[in-house]
Scaffold this active site. Structure first.
Site, PDB file in Angstrom:
ATOM      1  CG  ASP A  62      -2.175  -0.882   0.911  1.00 48.02           C
ATOM      2  OD1 ASP A  62      -2.738  -0.776  -0.190  1.00 48.02           O
ATOM      3  OD2 ASP A  62      -2.543  -1.688   1.781  1.00 48.02           O
TER       4      ASP A  62
ATOM      5  CG  ASP B 251      -8.144  -3.382  -1.894  1.00 47.94           C
ATOM      6  OD1 ASP B 251      -8.623  -4.403  -2.430  1.00 47.94           O
ATOM      7  OD2 ASP B 251      -8.502  -2.979  -0.776  1.00 47.94           O
TER       8      ASP B 251
END
Length: 368
Positions: free
Chosen positions: A88, A147
């Site tokens: 991320d 994601d």
């Protein structure tokens, strides 16, 4: 809409000054529940959204104290540039330092983005032709989640701004693998694809935050929509544009999409129409649709713009937007983090605010 956007930024400026008072040193804000502020360590995947939102606010208001708070928030998360523990880094370092560099041009910010891109690239696995999202654990061998499409923007930007060409190559390869394995015939996306790390074979197609392995988790569809729209921006690959439009039509034509177009937490959630909403998915999808409209024409462009408008008007209404001084200083109410894990249900979430502000900015920039 012009008046609404100006009023929302004025409100957000005052509200984020409330939020800033609720953040302990060294942590980043996440949510507010049971009358308590919830803050996390900087390695939490959401650590970049607060400073990113502050930069959006500074861009619109030129408020010196907000800029100062944004710079302070960057300092807190700067050590993340060498973090390789999960995928991320784009959320953490591009939403924050990317906006900071865009608005200030400071070379030090660019260096942080480039270092972060290098850290993210270490998670690329040639055998599966993707970036590994999470580390191997009791549930997954080599998981890749939808994601992850969002973290490719930093890689593309880094390559196009003096960094190694390998970053963009990784982003393209990852996008192509995701295109091949993550989607169903109706353009809906699985949440998690688990790979054999040696052979690259798909072990299973599943969910972690959605209602079921076969369901369409709402925020996941938003990540997919935003991700392929962004990939088209960087590559002009028509396959990415076709995919983005297919995802948009899946979302907008879904029989379970409410009239205000703010999705339930999963398009196949139990208990619809009484299921919880996810304002973060609504904000994210609105922002993505506004960019997709820039790459569309005629009726399709009008459809994407109109849907985004409906979402923005809904999010700006008392049904979703907090009152000044309430909600722990966050802008939006009624987001859902991970319903099956009983985590962050019907609460404010920092990334809902970020994509809401981004949607307002994009509308002002492209449609006013």
């Amino acid at each position: 809409m012009a008046q609404l956007i100006n009023e929302e930024f004025k409100f957000a400026l005052d509200q984020y000054k409330v939020l800033a008072k609720n953040i302990p040193a060294g942590l980043t804000p996440q949510s507010f529940a049971n009358n308590k502020s919830i803050n996390h360590d900087i390695k939490w995947w959401c650590s970049g959204f607060y400073s990113g939102s502050l930069w959006y606010l500074y861009e619109q208001t030129k408020d010196a104290s907000i800029k100062q708070e944004a710079e302070k928030a960057l300092k807190v998360i700067e050590p993340n540039q060498t973090y390789t523990g999960h995928h991320d880094l784009g959320f953490m370092m591009y939403c924050s330092f990317g906006n900071a560099y865009r608005l200030t041009g400071k070379p030090a910010y660019k260096q942080v983005i480039q270092r972060s891109a290098e850290s993210l690239s270490t998670r690329y696995r040639p055998n599966i032709k993707s970036i590994q999202s999470w580390n191997k654990n009791q549930y997954w061998e080599c998981p890749v989640i939808i994601d992850n499409m969002m973290n490719l923007e930093m890689l593309n930007w880094a390559s196009e701004n003096g960094g190694s060409p390998k970053y963009k190559d990784i982003a393209i390869t990852h996008s192509n693998t995701t295109l091949k394995n993550h989607f169903r015939d109706d353009f809906s996306s699985y949440h998690v694809i688990d790979y054999n790390p040696e052979t690259g074979a798909v072990l299973r197609k599943a969910t972690w935050q959605g209602a079921a392995n076969c369901s369409a988790w709402s925020r996941g569809q938003g990540w997919a929509l935003y991700g392929y729209t962004m990939m088209y921006r960087f590559t002009k690959n028509e396959a990415y544009l076709k995919q983005a439009k297919g995802i948009a039509h899946f979302i907008l034509n879904h029989p379970n999409l409410p009239a205000d177009k703010i999705p339930f937490w999963d398009f196949d959630a139990q208990g619809i129409p009484f299921a919880k909403r996810d304002a973060s998915a609504g904000a994210l999808i609105a922002s993505a649709l506004l960019e997709l409209g820039q790459f569309s024409s005629g009726d399709e462009k009008a459809e994407f713009k109109s849907a985004a408008e409906t979402m923005i008007y809904a999010l700006a209404s008392p049904a979703y937007r907090a009152k000044l001084g309430e909600n722990g200083g966050f802008l939006l109410m009624h987001s859902t983090g991970a319903y099956p894990l009983n985590s962050e249900i019907d609460v404010p979430l920092v990334y809902a605010d970020y994509y809401y502000l981004e949607a307002l900015l994009r509308y002002k920039k492209w449609y006013l």
